[in-house]
Design an enzyme around this catalytic site. Structure first.
Site, PDB file in Angstrom:
ATOM      1  CB  VAL A 113      -0.957   0.022   1.209  1.00  0.00           C
ATOM      2  CG1 VAL A 113      -1.999  -1.076   1.096  1.00  0.00           C
ATOM      3  CG2 VAL A 113      -0.199  -0.092   2.525  1.00  0.00           C
ATOM      4  N   GLY A 116       8.583   3.705   0.293  1.00  0.00           N
ATOM      5  CA  GLY A 116       9.367   4.860   0.691  1.00  0.00           C
ATOM      6  C   GLY A 116      10.841   4.540   0.637  1.00  0.00           C
ATOM      7  CB  ALA A 117      13.812   6.691   1.161  1.00  0.00           C
ATOM      8  CB  CYS A 118      12.864   3.917   5.503  1.00  0.00           C
ATOM      9  SG  CYS A 118      13.708   5.465   5.866  1.00  0.00           S
ATOM     10  CB  THR A 120       7.835  -2.130   0.939  1.00  0.00           C
ATOM     11  OG1 THR A 120       8.917  -1.877   0.035  1.00  0.00           O
ATOM     12  CG2 THR A 120       6.559  -2.309   0.139  1.00  0.00           C
ATOM     13  CB  VAL A 121       3.657   0.404   4.050  1.00  0.00           C
ATOM     14  CG1 VAL A 121       2.523   0.166   5.042  1.00  0.00           C
ATOM     15  CG2 VAL A 121       4.678   1.356   4.633  1.00  0.00           C
ATOM     16  CE  LYS A 135       8.645   2.462   6.527  1.00  0.00           C
ATOM     17  NZ  LYS A 135       8.656   3.900   6.821  1.00  0.00           N
ATOM     18  CG  ASP A 232      11.799  11.865   7.289  1.00  0.00           C
ATOM     19  OD1 ASP A 232      11.988  12.885   6.593  1.00  0.00           O
ATOM     20  OD2 ASP A 232      11.561  10.748   6.807  1.00  0.00           O
TER      21      ASP A 232
END
Length: 404
Positions: A113, A116-118, A120-121, A135, A232
């Protein structure tokens, strides 16, 4: 006769007239070279054996040093198999790692869904009816043994309970990746709704989101023990539940602070367009960095623009806003054209919030308000808006004489 026999014997063996080497069988002492060769071979064999055993021991030691540790108790006192992972603190009842794996089909792409850079969700619908956001962070090269400091941060964040902070249910290590278990936010992120969706957020909803995010940050900065700097803050990290209630999420860069003085970091962390100017060149982390980033989010809510702007317009939203106000003054012309600006009370409130955003994004950290002060100013703006609405409705009511 005896003497001549004696002289003859001396001449035949061992004396100055004889040569013993010509009759080796007559001597019981072996030559020196014959003794040294076997000893050298024995020493070589022993050294090789010791070296081989040492290499094997070193290899075994390295294997166990790099092997993921499995010393943490699993969910609900159940043992986790070797294919699963350690749980660093227990999540909500009825939530196990095995159920998470089954709910996401072992983290299949169809359940993604967000990215991101850190990490996946994934969305995981549990058999109990609960929906969880899973996450999966970037691969951890050091294995499942996380540093004590990072584990302490995760444990601290897991204890936070505030209506404007996304709940962190648990943390585990699975198949080479760190996994965070979050409360699921049905409406996604503010950034997606503002910049990537056709859905139009009206100003009252945007103000409610801004107010909720401010209260969440104020809790982190002032009421949490130890205090926490998010590091952030951005519109993509402000998540929305089914009722558009804002919740601050994604603590991947969060830093816990025990003392009021700033902490120096080894590298700049954050997202372009949101990073406070002093952080970029001093790498000193303070709560004022979060406040600057929050001010950028306010500018996004007001203008509808992204934090990164064309270079000929300043390159970032803060520079664009200051240039526009300098050249055109603070007017409703700079507000998001998708908004309904028919009511003057809405325009007045947006101008008030714009002033707060400009204070939060001041170049000097000392000129920025604290998050408690931001919440107070937003609260006063909300009260003024409510008074203006009541006043306008009163004037719209017919007079008693007219009603007769």
């Amino acid at each position: 006769m005896a003497v001549s026999s004696f002289i003859g014997n001396k001449g035949l063996c061992g004396g100055p007239l004889g040569d013993c080497s010509a009759n080796p069988s007559s001597s019981s002492v072996p030559p020196l070279e014959g003794v040294g060769a076997p000893r050298g071979r024995i020493i070589t064999y022993v050294a090789a054996a010791i070296g081989g055993v040492s290499l094997i021991l070193i290899a075994i030691l390295l294997y166990f040093m790099r092997r993921p540790t499995e010393t943490v108790i699993a969910l609900q006192d159940k043992e986790i198999s070797s294919s699963e992972s350690d749980i660093y603190f227990p999540p909500k009842d009825g939530l196990t790692l095995q159920l998470l794996i089954e709910a996401t089909n072992n983290f299949h792409d169809s359940f993604i869904v967000g990215r991101g850079a850190c990490g996946t969700v994934y969305k995981a619908d549990m058999p109990s009816g609960q929906t969880v956001a899973v996450k999966k962070l970037a691969s951890n090269r050091e294995g499942s043994s996380i540093e004590n400091s990072f584990q302490a941060e995760i444990l601290t964040l897991g204890k936070i309970r505030h209506r404007n902070i996304v709940k962190l249910y648990g943390f585990c290590y699975y198949q080479g990746s760190n996994i965070l278990l979050y409360e699921y936010m049905a409406k996604g992120s503010l950034g997606e709704l503002l910049h990537e969706s056709s859905y139009s957020l009206e100003w009252p909803t945007r103000f409610t989101i801004a107010f909720g995010a401010a209260e969440g940050l104020a809790y982190l900065h002032h009421d949490c023990k130890p205090r926490i700097i998010h590091r952030d803050i951005k519109s993509n990290n402000i998540l929305l539940d089914a009722n558009f209630e804002a919740q601050v999420g994604d603590f991947g860069l969060a830093k816990i602070i025990d003392m009021p003085q700033s902490k120096s970091m080894s590298a700049v962390a954050g997202s372009y367009g949101y990073i406070a100017p002093e952080y970029a060149y001093t790498m000193k982390v303070t709560e004022k960095c979060d406040i600057y980033s929050y001010g950028v989010v306010l500018l996004e809510l007001i203008t509808g623009r992204t934090p990164v702007q064309p270079l000929d317009q300043g390159g970032d939203l803060v520079t664009w806003a200051r240039r526009y106000i300098r050249d055109n003054s603070l007017t409703s012309e700079m507000f998001d054209t998708r908004l309904n600006l028919e009511h003057q009370s809405v325009v007045d409130q947006m101008i008030a919030v714009m002033k707060i955003a400009l204070m939060c994004t001041s170049m000097s950290p000392s000129d920025r308000p604290s998050m408690r002060e931001v919440v107070l100013m937003l609260s006063e703006s909300k009260e003024r808006e409510e008074r203006n609405l009541v006043s306008s409705r009163t004037y719209d009511l017919p007079l008693k004489d007219d009603a007769l």
